[in-house]
Design an enzyme around this catalytic site. Structure first.
Site, short mmCIF file in Angstrom:
data_model
loop_
_atom_site.label_atom_id
_atom_site.label_comp_id
_atom_site.label_asym_id
_atom_site.label_seq_id
_atom_site.Cartn_x
_atom_site.Cartn_y
_atom_site.Cartn_z
N MET A 1 11.05 21.52 -59.55
CA MET A 1 11.09 21.31 -60.99
C MET A 1 12.22 22.13 -61.61
SD MET A 1 6.96 21.21 -61.51
CE MET A 1 6.93 20.80 -63.23
N CYS A 2 11.91 23.31 -62.08
CA CYS A 2 12.88 24.11 -62.83
C CYS A 2 14.06 24.59 -62.00
CB CYS A 2 12.18 25.27 -63.52
SG CYS A 2 10.90 24.72 -64.67
#
Length: 192
Positions: free
Chosen positions: A120-121
């Site tokens: 994700m990030c």
């Protein structure tokens, strides 16, 4: 994977907040992640590289909701002209933040990315850095995530280590994915 990347001028520490690395909500390899990130921080600081701590502002009720215990950064920040915190609300650390302008002002052309969550990030921030023309190094043992739960009729659970590997593989054609955080070398912006 590469074992001897060129030195980088910045370290981006993505969302190493209490909620993701302590307690029952911690990523499975939190201990290794914290050890590797601590080593990266020490070497980046020692070389005069830029250090950016990204801090996610979660939604109300989330483990990383602003100003709750889980939102706090886990590792100490040595704030100054080359080390600072940038808050974010999206997976991508560049989206609606000052990250891009801060790196440009510092003269950064290359960076390493570590932290949570791999798929994700970490991946979103690394991918945008690549799109913006930065050389990106992603140390395999310095990013982590959770297991992906099973999806009936689609797949069994996917172990966190596999998810992290796939996240790195997805950008490995453009980024230097190193085996170990100890392979990452740092220099100050403008350094050789």
């Amino acid at each position: 994977m590469t074992d001897t990347p060129l030195p980088v001028q910045a370290l981006i520490v993505v969302d190493v907040q209490k909620d993701g690395v302590t307690g029952d909500r911690a990523v499975p390899s939190a201990g290794v992640l914290l050890d590797r990130t601590t080593g990266l921080l020490a070497r980046a600081r020692g070389a005069g590289a830029v250090v950016v701590h990204l801090q996610n502002d979660g939604d109300p009720g989330a483990g990383d909701e602003p100003y709750t215990p889980g939102w706090a950064l886990h590792l100490p920040v040595e704030e100054g002209p080359t080390e600072f915190v940038i808050r974010k609300t999206w997976d991508d650390g560049f989206a609606d933040t000052s990250l891009g302008s801060a790196l440009t002002e510092a003269g950064v052309e290359s960076l390493a990315v570590c932290g949570v969550m791999s798929e994700m990030c970490v991946q979103a921030t690394a991918r945008t850095a690549l799109e913006l023309g930065y050389r990106v190094v992603l140390p395999h043992d310095a990013h982590a995530t959770h297991d992906v739960p099973p999806a009936p009729g689609i797949s069994d659970a996917v172990p966190a280590a596999v998810v992290s590997r796939v996240a790195a593989w997805a950008i490995s054609a453009d980024a230097d994915v190193t085996t170990a955080a100890t392979d990452v070398r740092f220099t100050a912006p403008g350094g050789v």
